[in-house]
Design an enzyme around this catalytic site. Structure first.
Site, PDB file in Angstrom:
ATOM      1  N   LYS A   9       2.239  -3.080 -30.277  1.00 24.60           N
ATOM      2  CA  LYS A   9       0.934  -1.802 -31.049  1.00 24.60           C
ATOM      3  C   LYS A   9       0.666  -1.397 -29.848  1.00 24.60           C
ATOM      4  CE  LYS A   9      -2.611  -5.199 -30.941  1.00 24.60           C
ATOM      5  NZ  LYS A   9      -4.054  -4.731 -29.687  1.00 24.60           N
TER       6      LYS A   9
ATOM      7  N   CYS B 205       0.256  -8.170 -29.313  1.00 19.80           N
ATOM      8  CA  CYS B 205      -0.436  -7.110 -27.877  1.00 19.80           C
ATOM      9  C   CYS B 205       0.708  -5.456 -27.879  1.00 19.80           C
ATOM     10  CB  CYS B 205      -0.714  -7.760 -27.114  1.00 19.80           C
ATOM     11  SG  CYS B 205      -1.615  -9.093 -27.408  1.00 19.80           S
TER      12      CYS B 205
ATOM     13  N   LYS C 239       7.461 -16.501 -28.470  1.00 20.63           N
ATOM     14  CA  LYS C 239       7.529 -16.603 -27.221  1.00 20.63           C
ATOM     15  C   LYS C 239       6.976 -17.991 -26.472  1.00 20.63           C
ATOM     16  CE  LYS C 239       3.582 -15.442 -23.977  1.00 20.63           C
ATOM     17  NZ  LYS C 239       2.486 -15.098 -23.510  1.00 20.63           N
TER      18      LYS C 239
ATOM     19  N   LEU D  10      -5.564 -12.588 -21.029  1.00 28.78           N
ATOM     20  CA  LEU D  10      -5.416 -14.486 -21.198  1.00 28.78           C
ATOM     21  C   LEU D  10      -4.391 -14.001 -21.779  1.00 28.78           C
ATOM     22  CD1 LEU D  10      -5.264 -14.990 -24.763  1.00 28.78           C
ATOM     23  CD2 LEU D  10      -7.630 -15.301 -24.401  1.00 28.78           C
TER      24      LEU D  10
HETATM   25  P1  NAD Z   1      -6.997 -12.488 -34.230  1.00 33.16           P
HETATM   26  O1  NAD Z   1      -6.092 -11.236 -35.030  1.00 33.16           O
HETATM   27  O2  NAD Z   1      -6.023 -13.438 -34.141  1.00 33.16           O
HETATM   28  O3  NAD Z   1      -8.079 -12.798 -34.583  1.00 33.16           O
HETATM   29  C1  NAD Z   1      -9.214 -12.008 -35.073  1.00 33.16           C
HETATM   30  C2  NAD Z   1     -10.240 -12.310 -35.670  1.00 33.16           C
HETATM   31  O4  NAD Z   1     -10.828 -11.923 -36.180  1.00 33.16           O
HETATM   32  C3  NAD Z   1      -9.626 -13.388 -37.402  1.00 33.16           C
HETATM   33  O5  NAD Z   1      -9.570 -14.556 -37.257  1.00 33.16           O
HETATM   34  C4  NAD Z   1     -10.389 -11.919 -37.940  1.00 33.16           C
HETATM   35  O6  NAD Z   1     -10.505 -13.080 -39.459  1.00 33.16           O
HETATM   36  C5  NAD Z   1     -11.867 -12.315 -37.434  1.00 33.16           C
HETATM   37  N1  NAD Z   1     -12.408 -11.011 -38.069  1.00 33.16           N
HETATM   38  C6  NAD Z   1     -12.022  -9.959 -38.596  1.00 33.16           C
HETATM   39  N2  NAD Z   1     -13.193  -8.700 -38.374  1.00 33.16           N
HETATM   40  C7  NAD Z   1     -13.447  -9.337 -38.638  1.00 33.16           C
HETATM   41  C8  NAD Z   1     -15.588  -9.108 -39.013  1.00 33.16           C
HETATM   42  N3  NAD Z   1     -16.077  -7.748 -39.595  1.00 33.16           N
HETATM   43  N4  NAD Z   1     -16.230 -10.206 -37.934  1.00 33.16           N
HETATM   44  C9  NAD Z   1     -16.329 -11.598 -37.883  1.00 33.16           C
HETATM   45  N5  NAD Z   1     -14.418 -11.184 -37.661  1.00 33.16           N
HETATM   46  C10 NAD Z   1     -13.471 -10.924 -38.340  1.00 33.16           C
HETATM   47  O7  NAD Z   1      -6.841 -11.479 -32.964  1.00 33.16           O
HETATM   48  P2  NAD Z   1      -6.711 -11.707 -31.332  1.00 33.16           P
HETATM   49  O8  NAD Z   1      -5.374 -12.023 -31.191  1.00 33.16           O
HETATM   50  O9  NAD Z   1      -7.828 -12.311 -30.996  1.00 33.16           O
HETATM   51  O10 NAD Z   1      -6.525 -10.659 -31.015  1.00 33.16           O
HETATM   52  C11 NAD Z   1      -8.089 -10.175 -30.826  1.00 33.16           C
HETATM   53  C12 NAD Z   1      -7.885  -8.433 -30.370  1.00 33.16           C
HETATM   54  O11 NAD Z   1      -7.604  -8.712 -28.211  1.00 33.16           O
HETATM   55  C13 NAD Z   1      -6.821  -7.424 -30.062  1.00 33.16           C
HETATM   56  O12 NAD Z   1      -7.846  -6.395 -29.682  1.00 33.16           O
HETATM   57  C14 NAD Z   1      -5.909  -7.591 -29.015  1.00 33.16           C
HETATM   58  O13 NAD Z   1      -4.884  -7.337 -29.154  1.00 33.16           O
HETATM   59  C15 NAD Z   1      -6.495  -8.433 -28.305  1.00 33.16           C
HETATM   60  N6  NAD Z   1      -5.853  -9.609 -27.163  1.00 33.16           N
HETATM   61  C16 NAD Z   1      -4.810 -10.400 -27.425  1.00 33.16           C
HETATM   62  C17 NAD Z   1      -4.146 -11.460 -26.980  1.00 33.16           C
HETATM   63  C18 NAD Z   1      -3.690 -12.352 -27.657  1.00 33.16           C
HETATM   64  O14 NAD Z   1      -2.946 -12.697 -26.278  1.00 33.16           O
HETATM   65  N7  NAD Z   1      -3.810 -12.319 -28.445  1.00 33.16           N
HETATM   66  C19 NAD Z   1      -4.669 -10.962 -25.426  1.00 33.16           C
HETATM   67  C20 NAD Z   1      -5.721 -10.175 -24.289  1.00 33.16           C
HETATM   68  C21 NAD Z   1      -6.403  -9.178 -25.467  1.00 33.16           C
END
Ligand code: NAD
Length: 442
Positions: A264, A261, A324, A151
């Site tokens: 990193k 994203c 963005k 996404l």
């Molecule tokens: P984020 O930081 O917004 O959310 C992570 C969540 O995980 C937080 O709410 C945190 O409190 C929670 N968390 C941490 N440890 C936890 C645990 N032990 N148990 C339960 N919850 C826990 O991260 P994000 O942007 O949603 O990204 C998540 C993953 O998806 C990453 O690997 C990222 O690279 C990938 N990703 C992100 C996007 C994007 O656009 N943000 C798109 C594709 C993939």
């Protein structure tokens, strides 16, 4: 189907809400109790079009609940999506997998036999295999799969409901069938599903992000060459993009990429490839990263130069804080980095953003913020256009010229119309474009 979504950040909240909308019974889990309370009340912790409505309807229909308890999650379902963050390690370039590991350690001993744990987080290749090994000890008879998330922030709900492809990395036919069943509306719509092994699935995600980051840095490198050669990178990019083998997307020259994203992910990919002895194959990613970081410096240098060599005592109006448009996310935002650098060099900086002000204020409390574009630019010696919000293309340059001290703008996103700004009396400057093509007053 019953499922949990562990980690309700950007990806997890959207995934949970969309899965509930499809008709699944979803339990979202997070360690952040405040976030869980807000979600349980139907309030999204982030700005994303359509998300509030999906959350509210899922919660009120009873198909979407939230908890902080992994024990409750393990008892609720046999299908668990891991969506926790995988940021850059504080002590290096690799991915910090502590959150993923803590979920597996926490839920592992409680899993029911036959449970399927599906990673959606972006991880270094080999993570699924390592976690499968750990779960073989903690919860025999369970399985690990990887289903990376593609996404885009700004269109996250749409992208989840209408993805361009689904990638399912599995070790058994049973896991494949289960995941295909989860995404039944997407399959019915004819969206391609790539079933593969977990390692390939993990790699599809990082390779895709590496490719897109490379495309952006490529055109920004061309902008630097254009600056030296007196050529116009916006025309170059459009003409290159008209070639169907190249395509116009991700070929917008400007301040470069940021967010949680791309930066990193390319660093973690290079670090993992080095561990695997394949570092040379992706060594170009270090250059992609350097080109990207350099655009922030180039923007600050150009702004300083336009101000006559110093920011000290100058007033700068900044358009944009989000990394963005369409998002309120300021994580590693190039816009905020430039605004903070100008302020650090002595400018009085006032920042406008239509969505990201709360997050920006929390990240950079020393800057001044406003929800009003003319206020941001009042008395400014220079206006910096740093995030490509569509609102900024609708600004009336003549009206804005009336509030600034000097009608001087640096379009670091190359998306405003130089002719319209020039006609309204502005000196219009951009990266990678000579004065002869941007025109306007000088
Ligand atoms: P984020 O930081 O917004 O959310 C992570 C969540 O995980 C937080 O709410 C945190 O409190 C929670 N968390 C941490 N440890 C936890 C645990 N032990 N148990 C339960 N919850 C826990 O991260 P994000 O942007 O949603 O990204 C998540 C993953 O998806 C990453 O690997 C990222 O690279 C990938 N990703 C992100 C996007 C994007 O656009 N943000 C798109 C594709 C993939």
């Amino acid at each position: 189907m019953r499922m949990t979504v562990i980690g309700t950040g950007y990806v997890g909240t959207v995934h949970a809400a969309c899965m509930a909308d499809i008709g699944h019974e979803v339990l979202g889990v997070d360690i952040d109790a405040e976030r869980v309370a807000a979600l349980a009340a139907g309030r999204a912790p982030l700005h994303e079009q359509g998300l509030d409505a999906l959350l509210a309807s899922g919660v009120s229909a009873g198909r979407l609940r939230f908890t902080t308890s992994l024990a409750e999650a393990a008892a609720f379902a046999n299908l668990h999506f891991i969506c926790v963050g995988t940021p850059q390690r504080p002590d290096g370039a690799g991915a910090d997998l502590r959150y993923v590991d803590s979920v597996v350690e926490g839920i592992g001993p409680r899993l029911r036999p036959g449970a399927l744990v599906v990673g959606k987080s972006t991880v270094p290749v080999g993570t699924a295999a390592r976690l499968a090994g750990r779960l073989a000890d903690l919860a025999p008879g369970t399985e690990v799969a990887w289903n990376p998330e593609f996404l885009r922030e700004g269109s996250a709900v749409h992208d989840t409901m209408h993805p361009e492809r689904l990638v399912i990395g599995v070790s058994s036919d049973r896991a494949d069938a289960l995941l295909r069943a989860v995404y039944w509306p997407m399959r019915r719509a004819g969206i391609p599903v790539f079933s593969t092994d977990p390692a390939t699935a993990e790699l599809v995600k990082v390779a895709s992000n590496a490719f897109l980051a490379t495309k952006i840095s490529f055109v920004n490198a061309m902008a630097e060459v254009c600056d030296s050669a007196g050529a116009d990178v916006t025309v170059l990019a459009r003409a290159m993009g008209a070639d169907s083998r190249i395509g116009p997307q991700f070929l917008d020259p400007g301040l470069g990429f940021g967010g949680s994203c791309f930066p990193k992910d390319i660093r973690a990919f290079a670090a993992r490839a080095e561990e695997l002895g394949a570092g040379e194959a992706v060594a170009f990613l270090h250059e992609v990263d350097r080109i990207n970081t350099r655009q922030r410096r180039r923007t600050v240098d150009r702004a300083r130069e336009l101000l006559g060599g110093t920011f000290a005592g100058r007033r700068v109006g900044v358009l944009g804080a989000a990394f963005k448009p369409g998002s309120d996310d300021v994580r590693d935002s190039p816009a905020l980095a430039v605004a903070a650098a100008a302020q650090a060099e002595g400018a009085a900086v006032r920042v406008h953003d239509p969505q990201a002000l709360d997050n920006a204020r929390a990240a950079c409390p020393d800057l001044t913020y406003t929800l009003d574009v003319p206020k941001a630019c009042e008395g400014a010696d220079l206006v910096l256009h740093l995030t490509q919000w569509p609102e900024y293309r609708a600004i009336d340059p003549a009206a804005l010229a009336g509030v600034v001290r000097t009608p001087l703008i640096l379009d670091a996103r190359n998306s405003l119309d130089p002719r319209a700004w020039g006609a309204a009396g502005w000196a219009f400057r951009a990266l990678g474009r000579p004065l002869s093509t941007v025109g306007g007053a000088s």
